[in-house]
Structures are given as structure tokens and as C-alpha cells.
Enzyme design. Structure first.
Site, PDB file in Angstrom:
ATOM      1  CB  ALA A 173      -0.946   0.159   1.366  1.00 17.39           C
ATOM      2  CB  THR A 201       4.048  -6.964   1.132  1.00 12.53           C
ATOM      3  OG1 THR A 201       3.235  -5.726   1.565  1.00 12.53           O
ATOM      4  CG2 THR A 201       4.203  -7.046  -0.408  1.00 12.53           C
ATOM      5  CD  GLU A 209      -4.910 -18.226  -2.326  1.00 10.05           C
ATOM      6  OE1 GLU A 209      -3.820 -18.080  -3.084  1.00 10.05           O
ATOM      7  OE2 GLU A 209      -4.907 -17.334  -1.748  1.00 10.05           O
ATOM      8  CG  HIS A 260      -3.896 -18.237   7.003  1.00  9.26           C
ATOM      9  ND1 HIS A 260      -3.296 -19.979   6.462  1.00  9.26           N
ATOM     10  CD2 HIS A 260      -3.700 -18.178   6.288  1.00  9.26           C
ATOM     11  CE1 HIS A 260      -3.060 -20.088   5.133  1.00  9.26           C
ATOM     12  NE2 HIS A 260      -3.360 -18.801   4.864  1.00  9.26           N
ATOM     13  NE  ARG A 269      -6.681 -16.971   3.750  1.00  7.15           N
ATOM     14  CZ  ARG A 269      -6.125 -16.419   3.560  1.00  7.15           C
ATOM     15  NH1 ARG A 269      -6.207 -15.068   3.985  1.00  7.15           N
ATOM     16  NH2 ARG A 269      -5.596 -16.553   2.971  1.00  7.15           N
ATOM     17  CG  HIS A 283      -3.086 -14.409   8.334  1.00  9.68           C
ATOM     18  ND1 HIS A 283      -1.518 -14.543   7.584  1.00  9.68           N
ATOM     19  CD2 HIS A 283      -3.787 -14.317   6.723  1.00  9.68           C
ATOM     20  CE1 HIS A 283      -1.981 -14.640   6.761  1.00  9.68           C
ATOM     21  NE2 HIS A 283      -2.791 -13.957   5.586  1.00  9.68           N
ATOM     22  CD  GLU A 335      -3.961  -6.949   8.096  1.00 11.17           C
ATOM     23  OE1 GLU A 335      -3.534  -7.543   9.203  1.00 11.17           O
ATOM     24  OE2 GLU A 335      -2.429  -7.613   7.277  1.00 11.17           O
ATOM     25  NE  ARG A 382      -7.083 -11.331   3.644  1.00  8.24           N
ATOM     26  CZ  ARG A 382      -6.407 -12.370   3.213  1.00  8.24           C
ATOM     27  NH1 ARG A 382      -6.057 -11.901   2.130  1.00  8.24           N
ATOM     28  NH2 ARG A 382      -5.756 -12.965   4.071  1.00  8.24           N
TER      29      ARG A 382
END
Length: 560
Positions: free
Chosen positions: A20, A47, A118, A241, A287, A348, A372, A383
């Protein structure tokens, strides 16, 4: 260094040097003097750790509408459709732009983009660079920023607090004037003056004892924005996560969701595959579902971990698609081509954050947030995988565009430099270490994957006591990086707990044993916390709508 010498002027200040922050730095006018502030080295944030990839509807069988629908569904009824559509529409442009910057996305034998699938995605739409996509994006953006002359890298500097006209006792409307930063090498607090500040400081997942995040994700931007009067939203939605490696020598190593996308199965120690019992999409469920399922099985059977197995896939294919993960596991004595990987959930991603519009503007004029740190409505209550890198790029670019176009008076006011004349060096550093551990442990125990009213009350009581103790310590002693981070963590912990207590239902990432049902769609609401010093919406400027302009090509580069 004198007080005067410690005040430095910039056209814009960017706190954070991940996707970002760097995307914004690339987009600002090249002649602007821009400070890029990072706690450590520029690539120390999340990142560079991102393995999976960036979602974009670039396949012929996919569509923007499908990307929007999947994101809305993953967000469990709280995603903002306008925000989601703007980001999804920008995704193919971002992919092209990254290709022009030199990001070499993985291609198949026909030289077409290789797309993975995913959790939450019903199409293959995740562009990746093997299993080290974040590193490739970080390096390419870093190179692009360093090609601009007026970009000033302030590494090993940690932001302490925002400077505003109200805090300085100046007349007129309140606005941002700069940032106080602690130079970790000299130990001195320096004053950075600017009418534009971007918070790109990442999430707050270090508020938990177990996390997949780097050390620096301590909620600094969220805490600083709250202290100067900005609203925050949906901080109860902390994403865990599902598959962090369970190993004493690698507690924060993430096993990418793409492993499940390529056929990896979650197993109990006896080989039983359990995810089909919890969701029709099994291992590719969102998730929050997967993390809760693992948590349930671990508690039901008293397990330390479950297993993620992809050894049934061809070994050459596994090594080719996951070279980084394979290499790291081999060093730890685990061969993922022949045996299952022990995994546990870990904190996460912070889905809530500082409320912004779609140009990255917060409630305080001149103050922006992206990535974030921010809440745009993209993620809702959960997310969807690989939307985070995309959001960083789109919103970083949007913030840069707005900074460049909006008229803001220069921050020429005579600012008070940091005053530490009435504090002393601490002789009780053990207090900071003890409070740091206590905070992260009770957040893990009481405000983790599964919550209850009793757990939240216990957490709230302890959080308030710690905040008072930490604030007294902060006021009396010379600051250190650990103290700055602890102060911010305690602030964010309090905000997370308050958000969780306000939600009287279970939705997305927030599951409360006392409120297990989800309210009907017409009653779905964001959880918004308003600070005591919030000026009120009627006093806020009307922000212009957000647009994604065409991105300039760079000569001599290949498009993705």
C-alpha cells in the site's frame, strides 16, 4: 541535534513500506518530497511474506461480477458492494501495471498466466509468482520508488503519534500536520511536518499470542488514528489463517492457502478427512469456516495440531508450485511430497480498521489510510483469500491520486518539537515485557477464534487495567520502540474487545457461543466505534467519488 534541526518538511509522509505504501509512493508527483517511514528495513512487513497471490478476474471463463459475488459471499453479509466492485474492476489494471513494473507472474506451458484457486473463490483467479508473490511485488515496487529522486527512506524509525492542529492548540478546523517518529538509532524523537499523511502500517495481529505476521504488525496506524479522532469499524473480525506450521523452530511460518487450492487435504492424526463434514466446499471453504473447524477438532480430540497433506499429488508438481514452502520444510525435516504437514490456526489478518472512503480519506482532513490498516467495506466479516494484496495496490494508488489532486494548505505552522524534559529513563523494563506477554495471552485465550460473553468481560477488565498501567508508564519514562508498540497494542486490544462485545450474533470471523445465530440480512450492520474527539459528520468535508484512471505503461516492459 537541536529542536529546530529535528523538524523536517515533506509534501507527503507515508508510514509503512509494504504494497500500500509503495504503491502510493509510485503514484505521487515525482517532484514531491516524500518520506517513507519504516520500523526496520522496507521489506520487513507483511507484503514480502505473502505467498498465495493477487486475485483478478483475468480468465476468459471468469468475470468481474463473479469476483464481486464471491467476495460478498465470503464477507458474510457485511461487504460493501460498491467498494468491492471498484476494487474488482481495478484488479486487471493492477495486474497489467505490476507486469509493466517487472513482476513476472507464473505462466503455464502455453505461456498463459497460471491461475490458482483459493478459499472462497469459485474460479481460478489468483495470479502468483510461484509461492512468493508478495516478495516479487515488494521488490518491483521498491525498485520503482527508488527510481524517483525525491523519495526519502527513513528506515528504523517508528511512528509515535500524529501531529494535528488541535493538539498543537492552533485555530481553525482540525487537520493533520505531520508525525512524531522515534529514530531507533539515535533514540531521539524527530518531527516530520506535512499536510498529507498516509497510514499504511498494516494490521494488528501481534495482539495475539500466535500469529503468522511479522513482528511489526502492532496496530500502530489504527491506534494513532483513533487517538486523533478517527472512527474505526469491524475490529471484531480478526482472521485466523487455518494453516500455520506447527513447529518449535518456525512458529510464524504460513502454509499458503494455495496448497489446499491445489488439492491439499486436512486430516486428523488417524487419516480422517474432516472438512467435508463442515462445509460443501471442504478445504476450499472460507477461512473462518476452516479455522473454526480445525479449532473444533483440536479441542474435541485434545490435539496440538492437525495435518495438511498434499503428498498424493506428483512430487515434481508440488516442488514446482511451492518451492519456498518445500525448501523451508525440508530444512525442518518435513518433506511435503512424502508426508503431511502439521498445522494450526494463527492470527493472520485484521479485516476492520480505520474508516475511509474509496479515496483512502479518513475523518481527519489530510490523513489517509490504505491496506490492512483501513476499513473500506471490501472484506466485510471475512476477507476472501488474495484480495488483500489487491486492496493494498488499488487503495494505495487511489490515495496517491487524491493526495495529488486535492488542495490542502501546506503545513507551515510552527510545531512544538517532542518534549521529553520531564521524563526519565526507565529502571523497570521488565514491566513492558510482562505486560506485552500478558496482553497477547489473554487476547488469545478470551478473544480468539471462539468467544463468549464471559470471556469478553474478562478480557475487557484486564485490557482496561493494562491500558491504565501502560499509559502511566508512557507518561513517566523516555519512550522505547517496545513501549510505543505496547501502547498501540493495548489501544487496539481494547477496540477489538469493544467491537466484539457490541456484536450480538455470530457472523464471519466473529463466533460467540452465547450468540451462535446470524441475524437476518436486513439486520446486518457494521460495528462502528466513535472516539470522544470525533468532530461529527456534519463538520466533515464531502469527499469526491473514487475513480481508477488508466495506468501509464513503462517503455521496454512486458505487459501481464
Amino acid at each position: 541535534m537541536s529542536m529546530a534541526e529535528r523538524i523536517q518538511d515533506y509534501d507527503a509522509i507515508i508510514l509503512g513500506t509494504g504494497a500500500a505504501g509503495l504503491a502510493a509512493a509510485v503514484g505521487l508527483p515525482s517532484h514531491w518530497r516524500v518520506a517513507l517511514v519504516s520500523k526496520g528495513q522496507p521489506d520487513a512487513g507483511s507484503t514480502a511474506w505473502a505467498q498465495g497471490g493477487m486475485s483478478a478476474a483475468v480468465d476468459a471463463g471468469d468475470s468481474i461480477d463473479a469476483h464481486v459475488r464471491d467476495t460478498l459471499e465470503a464477507g458474510a453479509g457485511l461487504g460493501d458492494e460498491m467498494a468491492i466492485r471498484r476494487v474488482a474492476e481495478a484488479a486487471p489494471k493492477m495486474a497489467q501495471w505490476l507486469g509493466e513494473l517487472g513482476v513476472a507472474f507464473t505462466r503455464d506451458a502455453r505461456n498463459e498466466l497460471h491461475l490458482t484457486q483459493e478459499g472462497g473463490h469459485r474460479h481460478r483467479r489468483v495470479l502468483h509468482v510461484a509461492d512468493a508473490t508478495g516478495r516479487a511485488i515488494q521488490d518491483s515496487l521498491d525498485k520503482a520508488v527508488r527510481a524517483q529522486a525525491e523519495r526519502h527512506w527513513l528506515t528504523n524509525h517508528i511512528a509515535v503519534d500524529l501531529i494535528t492542529s488541535r493538539r498543537q492548540g492552533l485555530p481553525g478546523d482540525n487537520r493533520v500536520l505531520g508525525v512524531y517518529v522515534l529514530n531507533q538509532q539515535s533514540g531521539q524523537v524527530e518531527t516530520l511536518r506535512s499536510p498529507r499523511v498516509l497510514l499504511a502500517t498494516g494490521g494488528a495481529n501481534k495482539v495475539y499470542l500466535y500469529t503468522s505476521n511479522p513482528e511489526g504488525n502492532t496496530g500502530d496506524g489504527i491506534a494513532m488514528a483513533w487517538r486523533v479522532g478517527c472512527r474505526v469499524a469491524n475490529l471484531e473480525f480478526m482472521q485466523f489463517h487455518p494453516t500455520c506450521l506447527f513447529h518449535p523452530d518456525a512458529r510464524s511460518f504460513l502454509i499458503s492457502e494455495a496448497v489446499r487450492g491445489e488439492g491439499g487435504q486436512l486430516l486428523l492424526p488417524d487419516g480422517d478427512r474432516f472438512m467435508p463434514r463442515f462445509h460443501p466446499q471442504a478445504e476450499l471453504a472460507p477461512r473462518d469456516v476452516v479455522a473454526r473447524a480445525i479449532d473444533h477438532e483440536m479441542k474435541r480430540l485434545g490435539l496440538e495440531h492437525v495435518l495438511l497433506d498434499i503428498s498424493h499429488q506428483p512430487a515434481d508438481q508440488v516442488r514446482r508450485q511451492f518451492p519456498t514452502i518445500h525448501e523451508r520444510l525440508m530444512k525442518l525435516g518435513i518433506d511435503m511430497t512424502r508426508e503431511a504437514i502439521p498445522v494450526v490456526p494463527a492470527a493472520h489478518y485484521t479485516c476492520g480498521g480505520v474508516i475511509t472512503d474509496l479515496a483512502g480519506r479518513t475523518d481527519l482532513p489530510g490523513l489517509y489510510a490504505a491496506g490492512e490498516t483501513a476499513h473500506t467495506g471490501l472484506h466485510g466479516a471475512n476477507r476472501m483469500a488474495s484480495n488483500s494484496l489487491l486492496e493494498c495496490l488499488v487503495m494505495g494508488r487511489a490515495a496517491a491520486e487524491d493526495m495529488s489532486e486535492i488542495e490542502l494548505p501546506p503545513a507551515r505552522e510552527s510545531l512544538r518539537a517532542w518534549d521529553e524534559s520531564r521524563v526519565t529513563d526507565s529502571d523497570e523494563e521488565i514491566v513492558v515485557k510482562h505486560n506485552w506477554l500478558e496482553l497477547r495471552r489473554f487476547m488469545w485465550d478470551y478473544v480468539g477464534i471462539v468467544r463468549s460473553e464471559k470471556r469478553l468481560r474478562r478480557a475487557a477488565a484486564r485490557a482496561e487495567l493494562l491500558r491504565s498501567e501502560i499509559q502511566a508508564y508512557y507518561a513517566g519514562f523516555r519512550i522505547t520502540p517496545d513501549l510505543v508498540e505496547l501502547r498501540n497494542l493495548s489501544e487496539v486490544a481494547n477496540l477489538v474487545i469493544r467491537c466484539a462485545q457490541r456484536r450480538r450474533e455470530s457472523r464471519g470471523l466473529h463466533y460467540n457461543l452465547d450468540w451462535p445465530d446470524t441475524l437476518p440480512p436486513e439486520r446486518a450492520r457494521d460495528t462502528v466505534l466513535v472516539p470522544p474527539n470525533w468532530p461529527g459528520r456534519e463538520q466533515l468535508p464531502q469527499w469526491p467519488s473514487f475513480t481508477v484512471h488508466s495506468l501509464p505503461a513503462q517503455s521496454g516492459s512486458e505487459s501481464a
